[in-house]
Design an enzyme around this catalytic site. Structure first.
Site, PDB file in Angstrom:
ATOM      1  N   HIS A  37       0.908  32.558 -19.395  1.00 45.06           N
ATOM      2  CA  HIS A  37       0.599  33.118 -18.325  1.00 45.06           C
ATOM      3  C   HIS A  37       0.899  34.575 -18.751  1.00 45.06           C
ATOM      4  CE1 HIS A  37       4.985  31.821 -18.303  1.00 45.06           C
ATOM      5  NE2 HIS A  37       4.590  30.508 -17.206  1.00 45.06           N
ATOM      6  N   HIS A  94       2.690  22.153  -4.980  1.00 43.96           N
ATOM      7  CA  HIS A  94       4.086  21.898  -4.568  1.00 43.96           C
ATOM      8  C   HIS A  94       3.242  22.282  -3.092  1.00 43.96           C
ATOM      9  CE1 HIS A  94       7.384  24.297  -7.179  1.00 43.96           C
ATOM     10  NE2 HIS A  94       6.390  25.377  -6.723  1.00 43.96           N
ATOM     11  N   ARG A 121       1.906  17.202 -12.218  1.00 47.35           N
ATOM     12  CA  ARG A 121       3.554  16.813 -10.786  1.00 47.35           C
ATOM     13  C   ARG A 121       3.423  15.159 -11.930  1.00 47.35           C
ATOM     14  NH1 ARG A 121       5.413  21.838 -11.282  1.00 47.35           N
ATOM     15  NH2 ARG A 121       4.682  23.166  -9.144  1.00 47.35           N
ATOM     16  N   HIS A 170      -2.430  25.410 -20.021  1.00 45.01           N
ATOM     17  CA  HIS A 170      -1.329  25.251 -19.226  1.00 45.01           C
ATOM     18  C   HIS A 170      -1.843  25.107 -17.936  1.00 45.01           C
ATOM     19  CE1 HIS A 170       2.199  27.156 -18.069  1.00 45.01           C
ATOM     20  NE2 HIS A 170       2.235  27.090 -16.997  1.00 45.01           N
ATOM     21  N   ASN A 212       7.317  20.101 -17.095  1.00 46.87           N
ATOM     22  CA  ASN A 212       8.348  20.742 -16.064  1.00 46.87           C
ATOM     23  C   ASN A 212       8.730  19.080 -14.437  1.00 46.87           C
ATOM     24  OD1 ASN A 212       6.270  22.104 -14.885  1.00 46.87           O
ATOM     25  ND2 ASN A 212       7.926  23.228 -14.386  1.00 46.87           N
ATOM     26  N   HIS A 264       7.723  29.971 -22.244  1.00 52.22           N
ATOM     27  CA  HIS A 264       7.949  30.880 -20.400  1.00 52.22           C
ATOM     28  C   HIS A 264       8.726  32.669 -21.156  1.00 52.22           C
ATOM     29  CE1 HIS A 264       7.676  30.903 -16.174  1.00 52.22           C
ATOM     30  NE2 HIS A 264       8.875  31.945 -16.130  1.00 52.22           N
ATOM     31  N   LEU A 297       5.641  32.574 -10.648  1.00 57.11           N
ATOM     32  CA  LEU A 297       6.387  33.095 -12.007  1.00 57.11           C
ATOM     33  C   LEU A 297       5.957  32.390 -13.153  1.00 57.11           C
ATOM     34  CD1 LEU A 297       9.503  30.738 -10.194  1.00 57.11           C
ATOM     35  CD2 LEU A 297       9.551  33.361 -10.377  1.00 57.11           C
TER      36      LEU A 297
HETATM   37  C1  NCD Z   1       5.889  26.860 -12.436  1.00 56.79           C
HETATM   38  C2  NCD Z   1       5.466  25.669 -11.330  1.00 56.79           C
HETATM   39  O1  NCD Z   1       5.955  25.078 -10.434  1.00 56.79           O
HETATM   40  O2  NCD Z   1       6.431  24.166 -12.416  1.00 56.79           O
HETATM   41  N1  NCD Z   1       5.475  27.307 -10.870  1.00 56.79           N
HETATM   42  C3  NCD Z   1       4.726  29.163 -11.029  1.00 56.79           C
HETATM   43  O3  NCD Z   1       4.675  29.894 -10.036  1.00 56.79           O
HETATM   44  N2  NCD Z   1       3.928  29.086 -12.329  1.00 56.79           N
HETATM   45  C4  NCD Z   1       6.485  27.048 -13.228  1.00 56.79           C
HETATM   46  C5  NCD Z   1       5.786  27.671 -14.073  1.00 56.79           C
HETATM   47  O4  NCD Z   1       4.367  27.707 -14.902  1.00 56.79           O
HETATM   48  O5  NCD Z   1       7.139  28.968 -14.351  1.00 56.79           O
HETATM   49 ZN    ZN Z   2       3.080  27.077 -15.406  1.00 55.24          ZN
END
Ligand code: NCD
Ligand code: ZN
Length: 362
Positions: free
Chosen positions: A178, A257, A21, A17, A45, A140, A225
């Site tokens: 997760h 990020h 990006r 997982h 995503n 998720h 998350l």
């Molecule tokens: C992930 C993301 O930033 O794309 N964020 C996270 O907190 N894990 C998305 C996800 O897997 O929930």
């Molecule tokens: Zn994720």
């Protein structure tokens, strides 16, 4: 008294997982994964999301083009399910080995999930198709509703969505991603024995509980998350990961990020753990005196569940007598900074060697 090993060789791991990006961000982060993992399931995503086989094929090419030269790394692609996904396209992508799994984001659950599924009942025909063709469904697992406490989203999802879904589609191959709660761990470990359900665990959920987010002043770099839960949940995750149980394996959920998107009002959820993932996992397994199970968790269980061969290459980890300081933030070509988890702790384990063939240890 037996002394614990200070080096360990295991088959090369896979990350089941991962968020890579796109563009400059991808270029900056992909070498960290490709260095230590042979394969990774790449989450879809993006903005806009990877929704079709054609999207996934093009994204895979961009990932391959961003890899450092000479690195042997296979991205395994996923399709982001929406209310209007075409099951024929999913099936074609799966049969043509472009799509490896489908990803279910409940709409609104996490980063770039706005186009996710609004009502799981409404995608029964898609789930039916996945079940029929044996295509894995990565989930998720958070129930998003203002009436549900943020910290209860995972447990409520299992109760209200996952249990009924598995009743309707008993042969569907599901990965609850997760895991963060002892409820989820218990559910996967008791129900997962029939080989239709598995769970991934991130390094950061093995390292931090929810108190850590607030301990030294609120830390956006510990916000992800699903959010970290109580210490008793973290202990249950450690027990599950170090048990060697076949339905539990590694998925880093490394989710970079820019620092500016984290250190702000409405800061983004996501922790960039790829650079330290193996050291973080090793440290937890060492502490639990379970280094002999690290290879199951990192390299064997996931491959078996996903029905792909265990990697023949190997890596060797070493425990350094002097802990290594936190890594500096990573810079992208377009000037963004990515904070590396853990940004404040020193780590002892590191990778000293990758080889192209694995010989079982005596
Ligand atoms: C992930 C993301 O930033 O794309 N964020 C996270 O907190 N894990 C998305 C996800 O897997 O929930
Ligand atoms: Zn994720």
């Amino acid at each position: 008294m037996t002394t614990r090993p200070t080096t360990l060789t295991i088959p090369k791991p896979d990350d089941w997982h991962l968020h890579l990006r796109d563009g400059a961000m991808m270029k900056a982060v992909v070498p960290y994964t490709a260095r230590h993992f042979a394969r990774a399931i790449v989450m879809p995503n993006l903005k806009p999301p990877i929704r079709t086989t054609a999207d996934a094929a093009a994204y895979r090419e961009r990932i391959l083009a961003a890899l450092p030269e000479g690195v042997d790394f296979t991205p395994l692609m996923t399709a982001y399910l929406t209310d209007t996904t075409n099951p024929d396209d999913l099936e074609k992508g799966f049969r043509d080995n472009i799509l490896f799994a489908a990803k279910l984001y409940p709409a609104g659950a996490t980063t770039n999930s706005d186009l996710g599924v609004t009502d799981v009942q409404g995608i029964s025909h898609i789930l039916d198709r996945l079940q029929r063709i044996g295509m894995p469904l990565s989930i998720h697992g958070e129930f998003v509703d203002p009436s549900v406490d943020f910290f209860d989203r995972e447990a409520v999802f299992i109760e209200r969505i996952l249990i009924p879904m598995r009743r309707s589609f008993p042969e569907l191959r599901i990965i609850l991603e997760h895991l963060t709660t002892k409820t989820a761990v218990h559910y996967v470990m008791t129900e997962g024995q029939i080989g239709r359900l598995a769970g991934t665990i991130t390094p950061h959920h093995l390292w931090i509980n929810r108190s850590a987010i607030f301990e030294n002043g609120i830390s956006p770099h510990l916000f992800c998350l699903p959010i970290a839960k109580r210490e008793e949940d973290r202990q249950a995750l450690i027990q599950a990961a170090t048990s060697g149980a076949s339905m539990i394996f590694a998925g880093t959920d490394s989710a970079p990020h820019p620092r500016t998107a984290k250190e702000t009002a409405n800061g983004a959820g996501g922790i960039f753990g790829a650079a330290n993932a193996l050291s973080l996992y090793a440290e937890i397994f060492d502490h639990a005196n379970a280094l002999n199970k690290l290879g199951d968790f990192l390299s064997t269980n996931g491959a078996t569940f996903y029905k792909v061969p265990v990697n023949t290459a190997s890596i060797t980890l070493e425990k350094s007598p002097t802990p290594l300081p936190p890594l500096k933030p990573i810079l992208t070509e377009d000037g963004a900074e990515i904070v590396v988890f853990p940004h404040q702790s020193a780590l002892s384990w590191r990778i000293i060697e990758s080889s192209s063939s694995y010989a079982a240890q005596p």
